[in-house]
Write an enzyme that holds these catalytic residues in place. Structure first.
Site, mmCIF file in Angstrom:
data_model
loop_
_atom_site.group_PDB
_atom_site.id
_atom_site.type_symbol
_atom_site.label_atom_id
_atom_site.label_comp_id
_atom_site.label_asym_id
_atom_site.label_seq_id
_atom_site.Cartn_x
_atom_site.Cartn_y
_atom_site.Cartn_z
ATOM 1 N N CYS A 10 0.810 -1.219 0.000
ATOM 2 C CA CYS A 10 0.000 0.000 0.000
ATOM 3 C C CYS A 10 0.844 1.270 0.000
ATOM 4 C CB CYS A 10 -0.943 0.012 1.201
ATOM 5 S SG CYS A 10 -2.185 -1.287 1.144
ATOM 6 N N HIS A 22 -9.079 4.440 -0.923
ATOM 7 C CA HIS A 22 -7.738 3.852 -0.944
ATOM 8 C C HIS A 22 -7.486 3.011 -2.194
ATOM 9 C CE1 HIS A 22 -3.988 2.273 0.235
ATOM 10 N NE2 HIS A 22 -4.394 1.209 0.910
#
Length: 396
Positions: free
Chosen positions: A85, A338
Protein backbone atom coordinates in the site's frame (compact mmCIF):
# COMPACT_ATOMS: atom_id res chain seq x y z
CA UNK A 1 24.17 3.64 8.04
CA UNK A 2 21.01 5.78 7.84
CA UNK A 3 20.34 7.89 4.76
CA UNK A 4 22.10 11.24 4.53
CA UNK A 5 18.90 12.54 2.92
CA UNK A 6 18.26 14.93 0.05
CA UNK A 7 16.87 17.85 2.05
CA UNK A 8 15.99 20.84 -0.16
CA UNK A 9 17.46 19.29 -3.30
CA UNK A 10 14.11 18.47 -4.94
CA UNK A 11 10.88 20.42 -5.32
CA UNK A 12 7.30 19.57 -6.23
CA UNK A 13 6.13 22.09 -8.84
CA UNK A 14 2.85 20.58 -10.00
CA UNK A 15 0.27 18.03 -8.85
CA UNK A 16 -2.96 16.43 -9.95
CA UNK A 17 -5.49 14.09 -8.38
CA UNK A 18 -8.72 12.52 -9.59
CA UNK A 19 -11.68 11.94 -7.38
CA UNK A 20 -11.36 8.61 -5.58
CA UNK A 21 -14.58 6.74 -6.23
CA UNK A 22 -16.26 3.78 -7.86
CA UNK A 23 -15.35 4.84 -11.41
CA UNK A 24 -17.47 2.43 -13.39
CA UNK A 25 -17.27 4.78 -16.38
CA UNK A 26 -13.47 5.12 -16.40
CA UNK A 27 -10.59 2.75 -16.83
CA UNK A 28 -6.92 3.02 -15.89
CA UNK A 29 -6.07 5.04 -19.04
CA UNK A 30 -8.73 7.68 -18.31
CA UNK A 31 -7.70 8.01 -14.66
CA UNK A 32 -4.04 8.40 -15.64
CA UNK A 33 -4.84 10.99 -18.29
CA UNK A 34 -6.86 13.05 -15.81
CA UNK A 35 -4.29 13.10 -12.99
CA UNK A 36 -1.27 13.54 -15.25
CA UNK A 37 -3.04 16.23 -17.28
CA UNK A 38 -3.70 18.24 -14.13
CA UNK A 39 -0.07 17.91 -13.02
CA UNK A 40 1.21 18.98 -16.43
CA UNK A 41 -1.09 21.98 -16.43
CA UNK A 42 -0.28 23.14 -12.90
CA UNK A 43 3.47 23.00 -13.58
CA UNK A 44 3.42 24.31 -17.14
CA UNK A 45 4.98 21.10 -18.44
CA UNK A 46 3.86 18.53 -21.00
CA UNK A 47 4.70 15.04 -22.17
CA UNK A 48 7.79 16.23 -23.99
CA UNK A 49 9.30 18.39 -21.24
CA UNK A 50 9.12 15.64 -18.59
CA UNK A 51 12.26 13.54 -18.92
CA UNK A 52 11.22 10.38 -17.07
CA UNK A 53 8.26 8.84 -15.28
CA UNK A 54 7.76 6.56 -12.30
CA UNK A 55 4.45 4.68 -12.12
CA UNK A 56 3.18 3.12 -8.91
CA UNK A 57 0.49 0.46 -9.21
CA UNK A 58 -0.03 -2.78 -7.38
CA UNK A 59 -2.32 -4.68 -9.70
CA UNK A 60 -3.53 -2.34 -12.47
CA UNK A 61 -0.55 -2.76 -14.77
CA UNK A 62 2.72 -4.66 -14.88
CA UNK A 63 5.10 -2.46 -16.89
CA UNK A 64 5.77 1.14 -17.82
CA UNK A 65 3.64 0.63 -20.91
CA UNK A 66 0.62 1.01 -18.61
CA UNK A 67 1.46 4.74 -18.47
CA UNK A 68 3.27 5.27 -21.78
CA UNK A 69 0.42 3.97 -23.93
CA UNK A 70 -2.50 6.16 -22.75
CA UNK A 71 -0.26 9.26 -22.50
CA UNK A 72 1.24 8.70 -25.94
CA UNK A 73 4.78 8.94 -24.60
CA UNK A 74 7.57 8.40 -27.10
CA UNK A 75 11.20 7.70 -26.26
CA UNK A 76 10.64 8.20 -22.50
CA UNK A 77 11.71 5.90 -19.66
CA UNK A 78 8.81 4.74 -17.50
CA UNK A 79 9.59 2.68 -14.41
CA UNK A 80 6.79 0.73 -12.75
CA UNK A 81 7.21 0.14 -8.99
CA UNK A 82 5.19 -1.63 -6.27
CA UNK A 83 5.53 -1.82 -2.49
CA UNK A 84 2.18 -2.94 -1.05
CA UNK A 85 0.00 0.00 0.00
CA UNK A 86 3.07 2.28 0.01
CA UNK A 87 3.30 1.95 -3.77
CA UNK A 88 2.44 5.58 -4.60
CA UNK A 89 5.02 6.77 -2.09
CA UNK A 90 7.58 4.43 -3.64
CA UNK A 91 7.04 6.04 -7.04
CA UNK A 92 7.52 9.47 -5.45
CA UNK A 93 10.64 8.41 -3.53
CA UNK A 94 12.37 6.96 -6.59
CA UNK A 95 11.46 9.94 -8.76
CA UNK A 96 12.91 12.30 -6.12
CA UNK A 97 16.19 10.39 -6.04
CA UNK A 98 16.42 10.51 -9.85
CA UNK A 99 16.29 14.31 -9.77
CA UNK A 100 18.59 14.64 -6.75
CA UNK A 101 21.19 12.43 -8.47
CA UNK A 102 21.33 14.76 -11.45
CA UNK A 103 20.19 12.07 -13.86
CA UNK A 104 17.10 14.06 -14.92
CA UNK A 105 15.91 17.66 -14.76
CA UNK A 106 12.14 17.11 -14.75
CA UNK A 107 10.37 13.90 -13.72
CA UNK A 108 6.90 12.76 -12.79
CA UNK A 109 5.65 10.34 -10.13
CA UNK A 110 2.27 8.81 -10.87
CA UNK A 111 0.07 6.41 -8.90
CA UNK A 112 -3.05 4.62 -10.08
CA UNK A 113 -5.30 1.75 -9.08
CA UNK A 114 -8.55 0.38 -10.48
CA UNK A 115 -9.97 -1.95 -7.84
CA UNK A 116 -13.73 -1.86 -8.29
CA UNK A 117 -13.83 -3.68 -11.63
CA UNK A 118 -11.88 -6.61 -10.22
CA UNK A 119 -14.77 -7.98 -8.21
CA UNK A 120 -12.56 -8.26 -5.12
CA UNK A 121 -13.77 -6.75 -1.87
CA UNK A 122 -10.21 -5.94 -0.80
CA UNK A 123 -6.71 -6.08 -2.26
CA UNK A 124 -6.03 -8.30 -5.24
CA UNK A 125 -2.65 -9.69 -4.18
CA UNK A 126 -0.80 -12.34 -6.17
CA UNK A 127 0.47 -15.11 -3.90
CA UNK A 128 4.20 -15.85 -4.20
CA UNK A 129 5.52 -19.25 -3.24
CA UNK A 130 6.03 -19.65 0.51
CA UNK A 131 6.79 -22.26 3.09
CA UNK A 132 3.16 -22.92 3.94
CA UNK A 133 3.20 -21.11 7.27
CA UNK A 134 1.44 -17.90 6.20
CA UNK A 135 -1.77 -17.27 8.15
CA UNK A 136 -4.81 -16.69 5.96
CA UNK A 137 -6.30 -13.52 7.45
CA UNK A 138 -8.14 -10.65 5.83
CA UNK A 139 -6.72 -7.13 6.18
CA UNK A 140 -9.43 -6.14 8.70
CA UNK A 141 -8.61 -9.23 10.75
CA UNK A 142 -4.88 -8.43 10.73
CA UNK A 143 -5.35 -4.84 11.87
CA UNK A 144 -8.13 -5.70 14.32
CA UNK A 145 -5.38 -7.15 16.52
CA UNK A 146 -4.14 -3.63 17.25
CA UNK A 147 -7.26 -2.62 19.16
CA UNK A 148 -7.26 -5.15 22.04
CA UNK A 149 -3.46 -4.85 22.31
CA UNK A 150 -3.64 -1.08 22.78
CA UNK A 151 -6.53 -1.41 25.20
CA UNK A 152 -4.73 -3.97 27.36
CA UNK A 153 -1.39 -2.14 27.36
CA UNK A 154 -2.82 1.23 28.35
CA UNK A 155 -5.67 0.16 30.62
CA UNK A 156 -8.70 1.31 28.63
CA UNK A 157 -12.15 -0.15 29.08
CA UNK A 158 -13.95 -1.61 26.08
CA UNK A 159 -16.30 1.38 26.13
CA UNK A 160 -13.42 3.89 26.17
CA UNK A 161 -11.66 2.23 23.25
CA UNK A 162 -14.88 2.12 21.24
CA UNK A 163 -15.39 5.84 21.87
CA UNK A 164 -11.86 6.61 20.66
CA UNK A 165 -12.10 4.53 17.47
CA UNK A 166 -15.52 6.00 16.73
CA UNK A 167 -14.20 9.53 17.09
CA UNK A 168 -11.37 8.84 14.63
CA UNK A 169 -13.85 7.63 12.01
CA UNK A 170 -16.20 10.54 12.77
CA UNK A 171 -13.36 13.08 12.34
CA UNK A 172 -12.21 11.68 9.03
CA UNK A 173 -15.72 11.44 7.59
CA UNK A 174 -16.36 15.01 8.75
CA UNK A 175 -13.25 16.17 6.88
CA UNK A 176 -14.07 14.10 3.81
CA UNK A 177 -17.58 15.55 3.65
CA UNK A 178 -15.90 18.89 2.87
CA UNK A 179 -13.72 17.44 0.10
CA UNK A 180 -15.16 17.22 -3.43
CA UNK A 181 -12.58 14.57 -4.39
CA UNK A 182 -13.35 12.18 -1.52
CA UNK A 183 -15.09 8.86 -2.09
CA UNK A 184 -17.42 9.30 0.90
CA UNK A 185 -18.76 12.82 1.22
CA UNK A 186 -21.26 12.54 4.05
CA UNK A 187 -20.76 13.12 7.74
CA UNK A 188 -21.64 10.05 9.78
CA UNK A 189 -22.98 10.22 13.32
CA UNK A 190 -21.03 8.60 16.12
CA UNK A 191 -24.01 6.42 16.94
CA UNK A 192 -24.06 5.06 13.38
CA UNK A 193 -20.33 4.37 13.48
CA UNK A 194 -20.56 2.60 16.83
CA UNK A 195 -23.47 0.47 15.61
CA UNK A 196 -21.98 -0.50 12.24
CA UNK A 197 -21.85 -4.25 11.51
CA UNK A 198 -18.77 -6.06 12.78
CA UNK A 199 -16.23 -7.12 10.15
CA UNK A 200 -13.43 -8.56 12.27
CA UNK A 201 -12.62 -8.50 15.98
CA UNK A 202 -13.87 -5.16 17.33
CA UNK A 203 -13.83 -3.45 13.91
CA UNK A 204 -17.09 -2.49 12.27
CA UNK A 205 -17.65 -1.60 8.62
CA UNK A 206 -17.17 2.07 9.43
CA UNK A 207 -13.79 1.41 11.03
CA UNK A 208 -12.46 0.36 7.61
CA UNK A 209 -11.25 2.40 4.64
CA UNK A 210 -13.02 2.10 1.32
CA UNK A 211 -12.10 0.17 -1.82
CA UNK A 212 -11.86 2.66 -4.66
CA UNK A 213 -10.41 3.72 -8.01
CA UNK A 214 -8.24 6.78 -8.57
CA UNK A 215 -4.96 8.34 -9.68
CA UNK A 216 -2.60 11.11 -8.55
CA UNK A 217 0.58 12.63 -9.98
CA UNK A 218 3.43 14.99 -9.08
CA UNK A 219 5.99 16.88 -11.20
CA UNK A 220 9.45 17.14 -9.61
CA UNK A 221 12.47 19.30 -10.46
CA UNK A 222 15.74 20.39 -8.88
CA UNK A 223 15.09 22.85 -6.08
CA UNK A 224 17.11 25.61 -7.73
CA UNK A 225 14.84 25.38 -10.79
CA UNK A 226 11.54 25.32 -8.90
CA UNK A 227 10.54 28.96 -9.34
CA UNK A 228 10.74 28.60 -13.12
CA UNK A 229 7.59 26.46 -12.87
CA UNK A 230 5.59 27.89 -9.96
CA UNK A 231 5.81 30.69 -7.44
CA UNK A 232 4.79 28.32 -4.64
CA UNK A 233 6.77 25.07 -4.83
CA UNK A 234 7.04 22.51 -2.06
CA UNK A 235 10.54 21.42 -1.14
CA UNK A 236 11.26 17.83 -0.16
CA UNK A 237 12.75 17.78 3.34
CA UNK A 238 12.86 14.06 4.05
CA UNK A 239 12.12 10.65 2.57
CA UNK A 240 12.31 7.49 4.66
CA UNK A 241 11.28 3.95 3.86
CA UNK A 242 11.64 1.01 6.26
CA UNK A 243 10.91 -2.56 5.17
CA UNK A 244 10.24 -4.86 8.08
CA UNK A 245 11.82 -8.31 8.22
CA UNK A 246 8.64 -10.07 9.33
CA UNK A 247 10.02 -10.98 12.74
CA UNK A 248 6.86 -9.78 14.46
CA UNK A 249 4.91 -12.70 13.02
CA UNK A 250 7.38 -15.15 14.52
CA UNK A 251 7.69 -13.50 17.92
CA UNK A 252 5.11 -14.68 20.51
CA UNK A 253 5.80 -11.50 22.48
CA UNK A 254 5.31 -9.08 19.59
CA UNK A 255 3.69 -5.85 20.78
CA UNK A 256 0.62 -5.17 18.61
CA UNK A 257 0.23 -1.75 20.29
CA UNK A 258 2.95 -0.31 18.05
CA UNK A 259 4.17 -0.58 14.47
CA UNK A 260 7.97 -0.48 14.81
CA UNK A 261 8.56 0.23 11.13
CA UNK A 262 6.43 3.37 11.39
CA UNK A 263 8.35 4.61 14.42
CA UNK A 264 11.67 3.88 12.70
CA UNK A 265 10.78 5.63 9.44
CA UNK A 266 9.43 8.64 11.35
CA UNK A 267 12.60 8.96 13.43
CA UNK A 268 14.72 8.79 10.28
CA UNK A 269 12.59 11.40 8.49
CA UNK A 270 12.72 13.78 11.46
CA UNK A 271 16.50 13.45 11.57
CA UNK A 272 16.77 14.25 7.86
CA UNK A 273 14.44 17.25 8.10
CA UNK A 274 15.79 18.56 11.39
CA UNK A 275 12.42 18.20 13.11
CA UNK A 276 12.66 17.75 16.88
CA UNK A 277 9.07 18.41 18.01
CA UNK A 278 6.74 17.14 15.29
CA UNK A 279 3.52 18.03 17.07
CA UNK A 280 4.68 21.63 17.44
CA UNK A 281 6.51 22.00 14.12
CA UNK A 282 4.21 20.31 11.59
CA UNK A 283 1.27 22.16 10.08
CA UNK A 284 -0.57 18.91 9.29
CA UNK A 285 -0.13 15.20 8.69
CA UNK A 286 -1.65 12.72 6.30
CA UNK A 287 -1.40 9.23 7.80
CA UNK A 288 -2.29 5.73 6.68
CA UNK A 289 -5.62 5.23 8.48
CA UNK A 290 -6.50 1.96 6.75
CA UNK A 291 -8.43 1.11 9.92
CA UNK A 292 -9.28 3.29 12.92
CA UNK A 293 -6.89 1.56 15.39
CA UNK A 294 -4.08 2.09 12.88
CA UNK A 295 -4.50 5.86 13.10
CA UNK A 296 -4.64 5.67 16.90
CA UNK A 297 -1.36 3.78 17.14
CA UNK A 298 0.31 5.94 14.50
CA UNK A 299 -0.28 9.04 16.61
CA UNK A 300 2.22 7.59 19.08
CA UNK A 301 4.58 5.91 16.60
CA UNK A 302 4.91 9.19 14.65
CA UNK A 303 5.60 11.13 17.83
CA UNK A 304 2.39 13.18 17.77
CA UNK A 305 1.42 11.91 21.24
CA UNK A 306 3.18 10.41 24.24
CA UNK A 307 2.96 6.63 24.60
CA UNK A 308 -0.36 5.70 26.14
CA UNK A 309 -1.79 9.22 25.65
CA UNK A 310 -2.99 9.26 22.03
CA UNK A 311 -6.46 8.06 22.98
CA UNK A 312 -6.90 11.07 25.26
CA UNK A 313 -5.64 13.42 22.54
CA UNK A 314 -8.11 11.94 20.06
CA UNK A 315 -11.01 12.56 22.44
CA UNK A 316 -9.75 16.08 23.19
CA UNK A 317 -9.77 17.02 19.49
CA UNK A 318 -6.00 17.45 19.18
CA UNK A 319 -6.01 15.99 15.67
CA UNK A 320 -9.20 17.68 14.43
CA UNK A 321 -9.14 20.21 11.62
CA UNK A 322 -8.90 23.04 14.15
CA UNK A 323 -6.74 21.14 16.64
CA UNK A 324 -3.08 21.45 17.57
CA UNK A 325 -2.06 19.13 14.73
CA UNK A 326 -4.68 18.42 12.03
CA UNK A 327 -4.45 14.80 10.88
CA UNK A 328 -6.04 13.70 7.61
CA UNK A 329 -7.72 17.03 6.78
CA UNK A 330 -8.77 15.59 3.41
CA UNK A 331 -10.59 12.66 5.03
CA UNK A 332 -7.75 10.14 4.94
CA UNK A 333 -8.04 6.65 3.55
CA UNK A 334 -11.16 6.29 5.68
CA UNK A 335 -13.19 8.86 3.74
CA UNK A 336 -11.10 9.78 0.68
CA UNK A 337 -10.70 6.13 -0.30
CA UNK A 338 -7.74 3.85 -0.94
CA UNK A 339 -6.78 2.95 -4.51
CA UNK A 340 -3.48 1.34 -3.58
CA UNK A 341 -1.04 2.86 -6.06
CA UNK A 342 -2.48 6.37 -5.75
CA UNK A 343 -2.83 6.85 -1.98
CA UNK A 344 0.72 7.97 -1.19
CA UNK A 345 0.57 10.68 -3.86
CA UNK A 346 -2.94 11.68 -2.79
CA UNK A 347 -1.53 12.44 0.65
CA UNK A 348 1.06 14.73 -0.94
CA UNK A 349 -1.68 16.38 -3.01
CA UNK A 350 -3.39 17.46 0.22
CA UNK A 351 -0.10 18.88 1.52
CA UNK A 352 0.20 20.73 -1.81
CA UNK A 353 -3.23 22.30 -1.41
CA UNK A 354 -2.96 23.12 2.29
CA UNK A 355 0.56 24.57 2.38
CA UNK A 356 -0.14 26.68 -0.72
CA UNK A 357 -3.38 27.99 0.76
CA UNK A 358 -5.51 26.38 -1.97
CA UNK A 359 -7.64 24.09 0.19
CA UNK A 360 -11.25 25.29 0.37
CA UNK A 361 -12.02 27.51 3.38
CA UNK A 362 -14.34 24.96 4.98
CA UNK A 363 -11.44 22.53 5.56
CA UNK A 364 -8.39 24.78 5.55
CA UNK A 365 -5.95 24.14 8.37
CA UNK A 366 -5.19 27.06 10.74
CA UNK A 367 -1.86 28.65 11.56
CA UNK A 368 1.27 29.53 9.63
CA UNK A 369 3.52 26.48 10.03
CA UNK A 370 5.36 25.51 6.85
CA UNK A 371 5.96 21.75 7.13
CA UNK A 372 3.69 18.78 6.40
CA UNK A 373 4.13 15.02 6.81
CA UNK A 374 2.79 12.03 4.92
CA UNK A 375 2.83 8.48 6.23
CA UNK A 376 2.08 5.49 4.01
CA UNK A 377 1.97 1.89 5.27
CA UNK A 378 1.84 -1.49 3.54
CA UNK A 379 1.63 -5.08 4.70
CA UNK A 380 0.38 -6.12 8.13
CA UNK A 381 1.30 -5.65 11.79
CA UNK A 382 4.52 -7.54 12.41
CA UNK A 383 5.47 -7.56 8.73
CA UNK A 384 5.10 -4.24 6.99
CA UNK A 385 6.74 -1.43 5.06
CA UNK A 386 6.45 2.17 6.24
CA UNK A 387 7.16 5.41 4.39
CA UNK A 388 7.37 8.94 5.78
CA UNK A 389 7.93 12.12 3.81
CA UNK A 390 8.21 15.71 5.00
CA UNK A 391 7.69 18.63 2.64
CA UNK A 392 7.74 22.37 3.22
CA UNK A 393 7.25 25.74 1.59
CA UNK A 394 10.63 27.22 2.53
CA UNK A 395 14.06 26.20 1.29
CA UNK A 396 16.82 26.54 3.85
Amino acid sequence: MPSTGIKDKVAIVGMGCTRFAEHWDKGVPELLEEAVGQAWKSSGTDRESVDAYWLGTMSSGFSGITLAEPLGLSGKPVTRVENFCATGSEAFRNACYAVASGAYDVVMAVGVEKLKDSGFSGLAIPSPDGDGTDVELSAPAMFSLLAPAYRAKHGLSAEQLREVLTRIAWKNHRNGARNPLAQYRKEISRDAITASPIVAGQLGVLDCSGVSDGAAAAVLVRAEDAYRYTDRPLFVKALSLVAGNGSGLRDPGYDFATLPEAAQSAADAYRQAGVTEPRAELAMAEVHDCFTPTELILMEDLGFAERGQAWRDVLNGTFDLDGDLPVNPDGGLKSFGHPIGASGLRMLFECWLQLRGEAPPERRIPGDRTLALTHNLGGQPGRCVSFVSIVGTERA
